[in-house]
Design an enzyme around this catalytic site. Structure first.
Site, PDB file in Angstrom:
ATOM      1  N   GLU A 135      14.989 -37.644  -0.497  1.00  0.00           N
ATOM      2  CA  GLU A 135      14.385 -37.638  -1.825  1.00  0.00           C
ATOM      3  C   GLU A 135      15.370 -37.275  -2.927  1.00  0.00           C
ATOM      4  O   GLU A 135      14.966 -36.934  -4.040  1.00  0.00           O
ATOM      5  CB  GLU A 135      13.170 -36.712  -1.827  1.00  0.00           C
ATOM      6  CG  GLU A 135      12.107 -37.206  -0.848  1.00  0.00           C
ATOM      7  CD  GLU A 135      10.867 -36.337  -0.810  1.00  0.00           C
ATOM      8  OE1 GLU A 135      10.827 -35.317  -1.528  1.00  0.00           O
ATOM      9  OE2 GLU A 135       9.938 -36.673  -0.054  1.00  0.00           O
TER      10      GLU A 135
ATOM     11  N   LYS B  34      -1.567 -38.433  -2.551  1.00  0.00           N
ATOM     12  CA  LYS B  34      -0.699 -39.507  -2.069  1.00  0.00           C
ATOM     13  C   LYS B  34      -1.571 -40.728  -1.802  1.00  0.00           C
ATOM     14  O   LYS B  34      -2.410 -40.709  -0.899  1.00  0.00           O
ATOM     15  CB  LYS B  34       0.032 -39.095  -0.789  1.00  0.00           C
ATOM     16  CG  LYS B  34       1.058 -37.982  -0.973  1.00  0.00           C
ATOM     17  CD  LYS B  34       1.649 -37.571   0.367  1.00  0.00           C
ATOM     18  CE  LYS B  34       2.781 -36.568   0.212  1.00  0.00           C
ATOM     19  NZ  LYS B  34       3.271 -36.081   1.527  1.00  0.00           N
TER      20      LYS B  34
END
Length: 426
Positions: free
Chosen positions: A205, A335
């Site tokens: 990330e 999500k």
């Protein structure tokens, strides 16, 4: 209103070089919408099913041709003629076609791709940006960027247990200022690590992934970077964690920092961190099915820090309802691919907000250039977004979209800032 005319799908690559599904929807007025589906590294056991081919001769078994064909051969023909603005009806038609509880027949990656692409097409047909189309005239709140600047756990090849160490620029006056602060701290952290002879390679990330002696050392390094960048920890920039505790839970205990710990011992550890550091949020501090442990940690720390359920809730309204009933956690990680449709995602956010839970919109570790979650964060006024470090284009794309949205909103834009974390007393 414009109706769905054509639905196509293709196999593309995500940020880890693995295949994922991209869908395009065309309407009879010429409007189009496109969406690409993300994929996680640390996945909750209760997430909707991501359909993979399992053919070792293609992409080491990770191909998504089955999901692509499900869109082209089954979902597309079913949806032709639907009013593109009837999102709930369209999503329900796909649920009925799939006919499973976990979207395991067509695949959550197929259903979600279509669901999001339909919303993009409908927003274009309505001549509205996606955040305004979904959120209406009250969509105005720019989220605090929860920047994962130091990676561990499943997101990095290092010996750090905690998966994400984040900074939250709570003292900024605007999103653009918050983004600048975060980028400056990120670059300063790289310098701090280099000066100490530590590795500056990146995790999934975009955060740095050095080998460190302890999780506290990671927090101390970030505090040093915040100060060296010219900011005040706690007042201007706070800290946050994603522990991803399910990843190191086995046989009833947590293998953490070289010891097997109980839920009570983990809770005491977090209590010590909350006292020692300006922490505003801890995500997944305990195992995804340890409801008793979650109840205990919420009772002990829930008035001091945001406790976020990710693997615990998997953006599922039914699991979230249980958490609300049992006082487990006080915030929801959102999500879209965990639940697998836009409708269910919005339902989960609405349920959380109605019951006093905070919401944090989130990417996955396997991302694309798709920026839908940036618009969703503003559409839902959730006040927080987690989409990685200010590095790697699949992460930065979301931040850049939020800059554009802030520009569109102009004087109507409000940056959530410190108000996103009412429990933080630092």
């Amino acid at each position: 209103m414009p109706s769905i005319d054509v639905v196509v799908a293709r196999e593309i690559l995500d940020s880890r070089g693995n295949p994922t599904v991209e869908v395009e929807v065309g309407l009879d007025d010429g409007s189009t919408g496109r969406a690409a589906v993300p994929s996680g590294a640390s996945t909750g056991a209760f997430e909707a099913i991501e359909l993979r081919d399992g053919d070792p001769s293609r992409y080491l078994g990770k191909g998504v041709e089955k999901a692509v064909l499900a869109v082209i051969e089954q979902i597309g023909p079913e949806l032709v003629g639907y009013d593109a603005t009837e999102q709930r009806l369209i999503d329900q038609a796909m649920f009925d076609l799939d006919a499973t509880d976990n979207k395991g027949s067509l695949g959550a990656n197929a259903i979600l791709g279509v669901s999001l692409a339909v919303a993009h097409a409908a927003s274009e047909a309505s001549d509205l940006p996606l955040f305004r189309y979904l959120g209406g005239p009250n969509a105005h709140l720019l989220p605090v960027p929860m920047m994962n600047i130091l990676n561990g756990g499943s997101h990095a090849d290092s010996n750090v247990d905690i998966q994400e160490f984040m900074i939250a620029p709570i003292g900024a006056e605007s999103f653009s200022e918050a983004l600048r602060w975060g980028a400056e701290v990120y670059h300063t952290l790289k310098k701090v690590l280099k000066n100490k002879g530590l590795a500056t390679g990146l995790g999934d990330e975009g955060g740095f992934a050095p080998n460190l002696g302890s999780n506290r050392e990671a927090l101390d390094l970030i505090l040093e970077a915040i100060k060296e960048a010219g900011y005040t920890p706690g007042e201007q920039i706070a800290l946050a964690l994603d522990v991803a505790a399910s990843e190191f839970y086995k046989d009833g205990s947590y293998a953490f920092e070289g010891k097997n710990r109980s839920a009570a011992e983990m809770t005491e550890y977090y209590a010590e961190l909350v006292e020692a550091y300006p922490l505003v949020s801890i995500e997944d501090p305990l195992f995804e099915d340890d409801w008793d442990g979650w109840n205990t940690i919420t009772a002990k720390l829930g008035d001091k820090v945001q406790l976020v359920g990710d693997d615990l809730f998997v953006t599922n309204p039914e699991r979230l309802a249980r958490g609300i009933e049992e006082n487990s956690a006080n915030a929801l990680l959102v999500k879209v691919n965990q639940i697998g449709s836009l409708t269910e995602t919005l339902d989960a956010v609405e349920l959380a907000q109605r019951n006093g839970f905070k919401c944090m919109m989130s990417h996955r570790s396997g991302e694309t250039e798709d920026v839908t979650i940036a618009d969703l964060a503003v559409a839902t006024n959730c006040g927080q977004i987690k989409t990685g470090a200010p590095a790697r284009s699949e992460r930065v794309a979301k931040y850049n979209q939020l800059l554009r949205i802030e520009e569109i909103l102009d004087d109507a834009a409000v940056y959530a800032g410190r108000s996103a974390f009412p429990r933080f007393k630092g």
